[in-house]
Design an enzyme around this catalytic site. Structure first.
Site, PDB file in Angstrom:
ATOM      1  N   SER A 137       0.837  -1.198   0.000  1.00  0.00           N
ATOM      2  CA  SER A 137       0.000   0.000   0.000  1.00  0.00           C
ATOM      3  C   SER A 137       0.881   1.260   0.000  1.00  0.00           C
ATOM      4  CB  SER A 137      -0.949  -0.049   1.204  1.00  0.00           C
ATOM      5  OG  SER A 137      -2.000   0.880   1.049  1.00  0.00           O
ATOM      6  N   ASP A 145      -9.894  -5.509  -3.923  1.00  0.00           N
ATOM      7  CA  ASP A 145      -9.360  -4.536  -2.966  1.00  0.00           C
ATOM      8  C   ASP A 145     -10.365  -3.398  -2.769  1.00  0.00           C
ATOM      9  OD1 ASP A 145      -7.822  -2.345  -1.804  1.00  0.00           O
ATOM     10  OD2 ASP A 145      -6.036  -3.478  -2.364  1.00  0.00           O
ATOM     11  N   HIS A 172      -7.427  -5.892   0.557  1.00  0.00           N
ATOM     12  CA  HIS A 172      -6.236  -5.085   0.879  1.00  0.00           C
ATOM     13  C   HIS A 172      -5.508  -5.571   2.139  1.00  0.00           C
ATOM     14  CE1 HIS A 172      -4.072  -1.419  -0.141  1.00  0.00           C
ATOM     15  NE2 HIS A 172      -4.036  -1.052   1.128  1.00  0.00           N
TER      16      HIS A 172
END
EC number: 3.1.2.12
Lengths: 276, 276
Positions: free
Chosen positions: A146, A222, A254
């Site tokens: 991320s 996600d 995610h």
């Protein structure tokens, strides 16, 4: 440098250390996994940069990376995601301030004095590691998740020759055109968007690419897909004909469950480059 | 039953669910990993019982068990370690009350109304699982860590025929002679020590043993070794000539880094029994 903890782990040692950082002007904590091979001499290093809200600890306890690193004889570094402490600026939102350093050197008030995570990860911490541990700093690779995937990609492309390979799990791939990026780059670096470009993986892929292998995994389910914008990076990779593997993984979100699922392949990917 | 979360994980699904438990008289939360094979029919089940202070979540995020379970096509159940909630009794110490149910049915005030973790894990939750998920409840095995290792061993020996194999990571091996045991068994079950015997792995090993394979890993540098008393269980195993593998692992402590290091071998050990 202070040892906060050391635990035997997959035949090696998972340590947590703190030190006064020149770059960030505060005490910083990091995790370091050393495989058993380090007893016989310096081992290669894989950096893992974490995402929003994380500390050095999340990936260290949740990704299962140590088992695969032990198998490959590779060390793992888990830096924190920002400066921290009472004297350090913060923000009410989870995606700005402490826990959300975005791997840049801030130039704007109130962030400039401490939020220098680019220098911390690329200069300060590597110097400390090279001086204190049996690490072969000529063999480094980098990954992250991320916001940490953003950091890994921007550092790999921004520092040619430093990293032999780069990978990312669901990276913030085009922050200059995303709400995960415009707010933070504006806040940390100011309104002049030309200062943002070195911190956007898609723009870096367009302008210079990476001289080595690239692996990116992205969960197709996600919940932050619109903020991550993998399609922009994919287009830049295709246009440049950058050697890269970019995979959309059906069903995955995610979370760390996603990261841990593909960690074995990422560590093996980096090992191929580190031992080439 | 309520679904709290479901995440794709190693090709399967890591779920977290809550339900009103008849056994404990309160809402209980548990984790369940279902491998991809469950789409084609019922899969075997490995129970993982956690230790003091843990919830359903710790092992689910820190042991890396799902990767190995996915490889073997086995489901994993992660129950909580006690009843919880405002109406549930608690204790100031971390090793008594909420987060420290010790896998017994309490008979004493103030614990008796809710602290019935033996019934919850061996009766209530299995019924729920069998009714709602593609699980082959005729093929179950059990493992656990610390207080959860105690629970796994006492349930495996206390319910002959239920579990095909049992393993434990640094179990509380002889609670009737340890400060991790005397206090809790006395509090939950009363002063009559004859009621404690079915909840002491060493005494159960002396009196009846286990009709199946046994695997126990214990860190040699465990900071709680004096409280765990693995030597008492080892002596009972030797005297009974119980088929068992008991290993002292040099350098390892009581942490999840220890558990995760040997998780692959434990899951493979149970898979051998579940698919025999």
């Amino acid at each position: 440098m202070k040892t906060l903890s050391e635990n035997a782990c997959f035949g090696g040692t998972q340590g947590v250390y703190s030190h006064a950082s020149k770059a960030t002007g505060c005490d910083m904590t990091f995790g370091l996994f050393m495989p058993s091979e380090a007893a016989d001499g310096p081992v290669p290093v894989l950096w893992y940069l974490s995402g929003l809200t994380c500390t050095h600890e999340n990936a260290m306890t949740k990704t299962g990376a140590q088992g695969w690193a032990a198998e490959q004889g590779i060390a793992l570094v888990f830096p924190d995601t920002s400066p921290r402490g009472d004297g350090v600026a913060d923000h009410d939102d989870f995606d700005m301030g402490q826990g959300a350093g975005f791997y840049v050197n801030a130039t704007q008030a109130p962030w400039a004095p401490h939020f220098r995570m680019w220098d911390y990860v690329t200069d300060d911490l590597p110097q400390l590691l090279g001086a204190h541990f049996a690490l072969d700093m000529s063999r480094q690779s980098i990954t992250g998740h991320s916001m940490g995937g953003h950091g890994a990609l921007t550092m790999a492309m921004g520092l040619p020759g430093r990293f032999r390979s780069v990978s990312a799990f669901s990276p913030i791939a085009h922050p200059t055109s995303s709400d995960w990026g415009r707010k933070q780059l504006g806040g940390y670096l100011g309104k002049d968007e030309s200062a943002w470009a070195p911190h956007d993986a898609t723009l870096l892929m367009q302008s210079r690419g990476f001289d080595g292998p690239v692996l990116i995994d992205q969960g197709a389910d996600d919940q932050f897909l619109d903020l991550l914008q993998p399609e922009a990076l994919a287009a830049a990779i295709a246009k440049r004909r950058q050697p890269a593997t970019m995979r959309l993984q059906p069903g995955y979100d995610h979370s760390y469950f996603f990261v841990s699922t593909f960690m074995e392949e990422h560590v093996a990917f980096h090992a191929d480059a580190l031992y080439a």
